[in-house]
Design an enzyme around this catalytic site. Sequence first.
Site, PDB file in Angstrom:
ATOM      1  N   ASP A 135       0.827  -1.210   0.000  1.00  0.00           N
ATOM      2  CA  ASP A 135       0.000   0.000   0.000  1.00  0.00           C
ATOM      3  C   ASP A 135       0.863   1.264   0.000  1.00  0.00           C
ATOM      4  OD1 ASP A 135      -2.570   1.444   0.472  1.00  0.00           O
ATOM      5  OD2 ASP A 135      -1.569   1.976   2.345  1.00  0.00           O
TER       6      ASP A 135
ATOM      7  N   GLU B 173       1.175  -0.884  -5.085  1.00  0.00           N
ATOM      8  CA  GLU B 173       0.087   0.078  -5.242  1.00  0.00           C
ATOM      9  C   GLU B 173       0.741   1.445  -5.373  1.00  0.00           C
ATOM     10  OE1 GLU B 173      -3.073   3.004  -3.948  1.00  0.00           O
ATOM     11  OE2 GLU B 173      -1.518   2.379  -2.577  1.00  0.00           O
TER      12      GLU B 173
HETATM   13  C1  GLC Z   1      -3.793   3.647  -0.584  1.00  0.00           C
HETATM   14  C2  GLC Z   1      -5.190   3.118  -0.420  1.00  0.00           C
HETATM   15  C3  GLC Z   1      -6.106   4.224   0.016  1.00  0.00           C
HETATM   16  C4  GLC Z   1      -5.605   4.786   1.310  1.00  0.00           C
HETATM   17  C5  GLC Z   1      -4.129   5.166   1.213  1.00  0.00           C
HETATM   18  C6  GLC Z   1      -3.538   5.384   2.565  1.00  0.00           C
HETATM   19  O1  GLC Z   1      -3.707   4.595  -1.575  1.00  0.00           O
HETATM   20  O2  GLC Z   1      -5.617   2.551  -1.619  1.00  0.00           O
HETATM   21  O3  GLC Z   1      -7.427   3.777   0.161  1.00  0.00           O
HETATM   22  O4  GLC Z   1      -6.356   5.925   1.637  1.00  0.00           O
HETATM   23  O5  GLC Z   1      -3.345   4.161   0.624  1.00  0.00           O
HETATM   24  O6  GLC Z   1      -3.318   4.172   3.209  1.00  0.00           O
END
Ligand code: GLC
Length: 644
Positions: free
Chosen positions: A284, A326
């Site tokens: 993430d 991500e």
């Molecule tokens: C990523 C997640 C998102 C979240 C962010 C902070 O981008 O997809 O939903 O707000 O991380 O953890």
Amino acid sequence: MALLHTAPAEAHSAAAEVLAGLDPTRREAFGLRLDRWYEDLISGLEHVYPEHNCAALALALVRHAAAAYRDRDPELHRLDEARLLRPDWLQQPEMVGYACYADRFAGTLAGVGEHAGYLEELGVHYLHLMPLLRPRDGDNDGGYAVADYRTIRPDLGTVEDLRALATTLRHRGISLVLDLVLNHVAREHEWAVKARAGDPAYQKYFYLYPDRSLPDQYEQTLPDVFPDFAPGNFTWDEDLNGWVWTTFNEWQWDVNWANPEVLLEYVDVIFFLANLGVEVLRLDAIAFLWKRLGTTCQNQAEVHSLTQVLRAAARLACPAVAFKAEAIVGPRDLAQYFGQGEHAGRVSDLAYHNSLMVQLWSMIATGDVHLSASALGALPAIPTTATWVTYVRCHDDIGWAIDDGDAAAVGLNGALHRAFLADWYSGTYAGSPAAGLVFQHNEQTGDRRISGTSASLCGLATATTAEDEGLALARMFLVHAVVGGWGGVPVIWSGDELGLPNDPAWASEPGHEDDNRWAHRPRLDWALAAHRTDLTTTTGKVFQGIAHVSRVRAALPQLHASAPSEVLHGTDPGVLATLRRHPSGVFVGLYNVTDSWRSFPVARLAQVGITTPFDALSGHDLAAGFDGLVWLSPYAARWVIDGG
Ligand code: GLC
């Protein structure tokens, strides 16, 4: 014959001490992995921690990995072997993903297991369950503010329930995917609690500042992720009597990866999840992991070296586990997450194809593929072992990541085009059928991101006539066909398979009122799902359309993700034409992104080696008219292979 040891003798003896009780074959297998991965481990460490004793750090990592290997369940060891024998398991055409919150999909972890059959109907082999480790109480950013990495949200179940679910899914050919939230922890996490209590060891886990001087310098080049509800990147904390780095919400504390203790902590979290049976870890917010003054503090080179270290450690203990980046970043930075240059093929196995997603919506709004064909064609090559996660939308908003240079290359103004897309998808542009919601309007940059389910973005929610509904359904099918035909793992977001609109009551749950991303995270409507096989209903049409895309995909070796998709140029600007050359056969995707009839010259198919065009989606030969053109109805999708 003795194999050459490439890892140092100290590393082998450190592992041997931990593995002393194991049988010789298993000990030897670990030794082989050590020789294979040590170089990735040490070179990554040396880049990130030049001031530390990296050989000692590597030994510590090897010991942790050996312990995790020793404790790994025999069934998971077998899975490791199976994955090593099929390293391209994620690239197989039958890989189709689904993402949901366990509670919103099926109440509990046990409930998710009971609905595995539903996922099978959609052809799902990869299930991303949204954050389910214990978050802070109150607002927790949909679980992305983790208070404890080793317990489960009590309303969902226990650690043993998670292990049982992973096993159930695995036995049905579905890999469990979980988030590894590694850029930040909740303010209530034990590390932050200790830091707030004054423990200097834990204060080094975070970025803390006694006054505004450094934060102010950083702020000059830092973007704002949540300008609306969490402006700024630093938060004053009374307990600390200082400022703490908080890229996201004020209760999400960024952890300091420049401290190797942090690395060791997360390696253990990885092993904990891996040994429960998690098969893919979603890294993430990985882009934000390394901070450097004078930059946006995203996509720094150290991020990739750190990923390389984490992946090498995982390859030692649990090679079945894959990493998914991500990184919702611009098209130029995206390919870095698969590794470019020295990192090629040594970092994440999967990454979200944010550019394809944004371009998809741009094409539908404009009815024109010029920008997308040019921008997608300009993306750097990725390693043949890397796999895109392709998606129509996810649990987050859509940020209009249209590069100014890409826009200028086709005579568009980037800012104006982004503004147009925000207008179109919020439904304010005349003639737009979309019904998205504006998320995080940034007054300074003018950026407006968009929340919305795919049905609401495609106009299904606003359709009042049969004709409009037909067009919206065709758009729904088209967008899923594009992501299904690109190559990679197409991931369906829960509810889209039923055509669910935005949840009108999204703001009514405590903690959600400021965050309209909850509008597109609906609870699955099982009463509606009961109609999913009834083709006289809208639900049935959407569900069967998406399930059909998965089924056809699974039977097409041409869609193996090791082959890249190229965009063909020089044909009707209303048709996206993609070409995949895989040794098992050529594949051409034809997608009419307009609401009128459009054509594609059959001669172009012959040029790429398709002499007997067959449309795998309809199951019919693709007939050209006497004009030599294949005609495509509004929003039609064709997957053309050679049927000869
Ligand atoms: C990523 C997640 C998102 C979240 C962010 C902070 O981008 O997809 O939903 O707000 O991380 O953890």
